[in-house]
Scaffold this motif. Structure first.
Motif, PDB file in Angstrom:
ATOM      1  N   LYS A   1       1.393   6.413   3.120  1.00 56.45           N
ATOM      2  CA  LYS A   1       0.062   5.938   2.740  1.00 56.45           C
ATOM      3  C   LYS A   1      -0.917   7.105   2.537  1.00 56.45           C
ATOM      4  O   LYS A   1      -1.835   7.009   1.723  1.00 56.45           O
ATOM      5  CB  LYS A   1      -0.453   4.952   3.785  1.00 56.45           C
ATOM      6  N   SER A   2      -0.723   8.186   3.272  1.00 55.19           N
ATOM      7  CA  SER A   2      -1.560   9.368   3.043  1.00 55.19           C
ATOM      8  C   SER A   2      -1.293   9.947   1.666  1.00 55.19           C
ATOM      9  O   SER A   2      -2.214  10.350   0.951  1.00 55.19           O
ATOM     10  CB  SER A   2      -1.282  10.421   4.124  1.00 55.19           C
ATOM     11  N   SER A   3      -0.025   9.966   1.289  1.00 60.97           N
ATOM     12  CA  SER A   3       0.333  10.455  -0.046  1.00 60.97           C
ATOM     13  C   SER A   3      -0.187   9.514  -1.117  1.00 60.97           C
ATOM     14  O   SER A   3      -0.675   9.945  -2.159  1.00 60.97           O
ATOM     15  CB  SER A   3       1.851  10.592  -0.158  1.00 60.97           C
ATOM     16  N   THR A   4      -0.107   8.215  -0.870  1.00 61.36           N
ATOM     17  CA  THR A   4      -0.628   7.222  -1.813  1.00 61.36           C
ATOM     18  C   THR A   4      -2.106   7.467  -2.109  1.00 61.36           C
ATOM     19  O   THR A   4      -2.561   7.336  -3.249  1.00 61.36           O
ATOM     20  CB  THR A   4      -0.444   5.800  -1.236  1.00 61.36           C
ATOM     21  N   ALA A   5      -2.855   7.851  -1.066  1.00 61.56           N
ATOM     22  CA  ALA A   5      -4.290   8.111  -1.216  1.00 61.56           C
ATOM     23  C   ALA A   5      -4.574   9.460  -1.866  1.00 61.56           C
ATOM     24  O   ALA A   5      -5.732   9.812  -2.105  1.00 61.56           O
ATOM     25  CB  ALA A   5      -4.969   8.036   0.146  1.00 61.56           C
ATOM     26  N   GLY A   6      -3.514  10.233  -2.130  1.00 59.47           N
ATOM     27  CA  GLY A   6      -3.693  11.547  -2.745  1.00 59.47           C
ATOM     28  C   GLY A   6      -4.038  12.635  -1.750  1.00 59.47           C
ATOM     29  O   GLY A   6      -4.368  13.761  -2.141  1.00 59.47           O
ATOM     30  N   ASP A   7      -3.951  12.317  -0.438  1.00 63.81           N
ATOM     31  CA  ASP A   7      -4.255  13.307   0.601  1.00 63.81           C
ATOM     32  C   ASP A   7      -2.955  14.031   0.963  1.00 63.81           C
ATOM     33  O   ASP A   7      -2.360  13.803   2.015  1.00 63.81           O
ATOM     34  CB  ASP A   7      -4.850  12.618   1.826  1.00 63.81           C
TER      35      ASP A   7
ATOM     36  N   GLY B   1       0.794  -1.217   0.000  1.00 61.08           N
ATOM     37  CA  GLY B   1       0.000   0.000   0.000  1.00 61.08           C
ATOM     38  C   GLY B   1       0.827   1.268   0.000  1.00 61.08           C
ATOM     39  O   GLY B   1       0.324   2.345   0.338  1.00 61.08           O
ATOM     40  N   LEU B   2       2.095   1.164  -0.393  1.00 58.34           N
ATOM     41  CA  LEU B   2       2.969   2.330  -0.439  1.00 58.34           C
ATOM     42  C   LEU B   2       2.822   3.095  -1.755  1.00 58.34           C
ATOM     43  O   LEU B   2       3.310   4.219  -1.878  1.00 58.34           O
ATOM     44  CB  LEU B   2       4.428   1.907  -0.229  1.00 58.34           C
ATOM     45  N   ILE B   3       2.186   2.464  -2.736  1.00 59.79           N
ATOM     46  CA  ILE B   3       1.785   3.122  -3.976  1.00 59.79           C
ATOM     47  C   ILE B   3       0.376   2.628  -4.292  1.00 59.79           C
ATOM     48  O   ILE B   3      -0.052   1.572  -3.803  1.00 59.79           O
ATOM     49  CB  ILE B   3       2.736   2.802  -5.158  1.00 59.79           C
ATOM     50  N   PRO B   4      -0.386   3.378  -5.105  1.00 58.15           N
ATOM     51  CA  PRO B   4      -1.741   2.926  -5.445  1.00 58.15           C
ATOM     52  C   PRO B   4      -1.706   1.636  -6.271  1.00 58.15           C
ATOM     53  O   PRO B   4      -0.713   1.324  -6.929  1.00 58.15           O
ATOM     54  CB  PRO B   4      -2.298   4.077  -6.281  1.00 58.15           C
ATOM     55  N   ARG B   5      -2.797   0.902  -6.225  1.00 58.67           N
ATOM     56  CA  ARG B   5      -2.928  -0.275  -7.075  1.00 58.67           C
ATOM     57  C   ARG B   5      -2.888   0.148  -8.540  1.00 58.67           C
ATOM     58  O   ARG B   5      -3.572   1.093  -8.945  1.00 58.67           O
ATOM     59  CB  ARG B   5      -4.248  -0.989  -6.793  1.00 58.67           C
ATOM     60  N   ALA B   6      -2.068  -0.534  -9.302  1.00 57.71           N
ATOM     61  CA  ALA B   6      -1.966  -0.202 -10.724  1.00 57.71           C
ATOM     62  C   ALA B   6      -3.151  -0.780 -11.491  1.00 57.71           C
ATOM     63  O   ALA B   6      -3.640  -1.871 -11.167  1.00 57.71           O
ATOM     64  CB  ALA B   6      -0.660  -0.748 -11.295  1.00 57.71           C
TER      65      ALA B   6
END
Length: 259
Positions: free
Chosen positions: A75-81, A27-32
């Motif tokens: 993970k916050s960055s991954t979610a775009g927050d 979960g350190l990057i979004p699902r491709a």
């Protein structure tokens, strides 16, 4: 937005393709998204997010929940927050700065203790006769009996025994224990403290900051990994870089980075 296959994005960053997949699983990057042929499709946001995660995790700092906080930021960055990630990073940086201050203050305390500038535990005449039990020593220093046992088992202190086998702690032992307690409270490891104590025994004029932060060639892997001040300072530098990266990603990708 550009798109990349797993091997392509791995090549651009200089990591193994399996590492890219691992970042996705953690979960350190979004699902491709998947192409019609089933291959993963990564974007520029994935590329920048991997770079960001590598900056955040470059330094292995686990004390005081710092590692956990770094992962929460990623993970916050991954979610775009990005706003939350920026706020968390500022808190993260502040905590690192406090840890550095604490580590430096502990060294200063030890330097004063060893130079005799700290107050004596007892008047000289009584200090020579001081003889405490383990419980009395623990109470005197406001530490637990388990801490005392642990320090002794790890070679930080060798305690004399009476003829009946009971341990007795002298004024010299208490002075050494204050040194150990000060350094432990600042999260220096037992290995680092033992290294410092051994160095001071060989050379009373040794530079404490260099000794405690510089493992020897023969030290085991746990000791070699323990460079608290160096690691904290590197983490501070990385936290500042994280703020820059987050600002750039927020500006570039906005609130829908995966689209």
């Amino acid at each position: 937005m550009n798109t990349y296959k797993t091997a392509e994005i791995a090549h651009r960053i200089g990591i193994h393709p399996n590492t890219v997949r691992l970042y996705e699983e953690l979960g350190l990057i979004p699902r491709a998204k998947r192409a019609s042929n089933g291959y993963r499709v990564f974007t520029d946001f994935h590329l920048e997010q991997i770079k960001f995660a590598r900056t955040a995790m470059e330094v292995e700092i686990i004390q005081s929940g710092l590692r956990r906080k770094a992962i929460e930021i990623i993970k916050s960055s991954t979610a775009g927050d990005f706003d939350r990630a920026l706020a968390l990073t500022n808190d993260y940086l502040l905590q690192i700065e406090k840890e550095i201050t604490s580590a430096e203050e502990a060294i200063s305390i030890v330097e004063r203790l060893l130079s005799g500038r700290e107050l004596e535990l007892q008047p000289k005449a009584k200090a020579d006769q001081l003889c405490l039990t383990r419980q009395e020593t623990a109470d005197r220093l406001q530490i637990t009996m388990d801490a005392l046992r642990n320090w002794e088992m790890n070679g930080l202190l060798t305690v004399k025994r009476k003829q009946n086998g009971y341990r007795v702690y002298t004024a010299e032992d208490l002075q050494r224990l204050i040194v150990i307690r000060s350094l432990r409270s600042a999260n220096y490891s037992l290995a680092a403290i033992l290294r410092m104590l051994r160095a001071l025994y060989s050379d009373p004029e040794a530079n404490l900051r260099e000794v405690i932060d510089t493992p020897g060639e023969d030290d085991d892997i746990v000791s070699v990994c323990d460079k608290l001040l160096t690691s904290l300072q590197a983490a501070e530098t990385n936290a500042l870089q994280m703020l820059v990266q987050l600002g750039q990603m927020k500006k570039r990708f906005g609130s829908n980075p995966t689209l």
